[in-house]
Write a protein that holds these residues in place. Structure first.
Motif: not given
Length: 106
Positions: A64-69
């Protein structure tokens, strides 16, 4: 009898100069720069955004933290591809700078 001269084929004209059929037109510098910037942007996204983002997505919180980037970088990379196809050099430089900043920020 009157002789008429045929116009040269538009495919044989480069910048208003008629080229021979056997000679190759010179490669424009902008085409080389577009290729280099597109390749550079792809490598920046892969090495600085995608791989670290995938490696840190081991659990749901990391995902959830890194996949949007990773997705943001992929969308910017799509913009780079569109800028190359549309011959939009100003947009290509803008997308390249944003992708580099996004990669270094991650």
């Amino acid at each position: 009898m009157t002789e008429t001269s045929a116009m040269p084929s538009p495919a044989l004209m480069v910048n208003g100069v008629v080229m021979d059929q056997d000679s190759q037109p010179p490669i424009p510098v902008r085409a080389v720069l577009r290729f280099v910037l597109g390749l550079w942007d792809g490598l920046v996204w892969l090495l600085l955004v995608a791989l670290p983002g995938v490696w840190q997505s081991l659990n749901l919180a990391g995902f959830a933290l890194h996949f949007p980037y990773v997705l943001i970088g992929l969308v910017i990379l799509g913009g780079v591809y569109y800028a190359i196809r549309a011959w939009a050099d100003g947009h290509l430089l803008w997308f390249s700078a944003v992708l580099f900043l996004l990669g270094t920020w991650m």
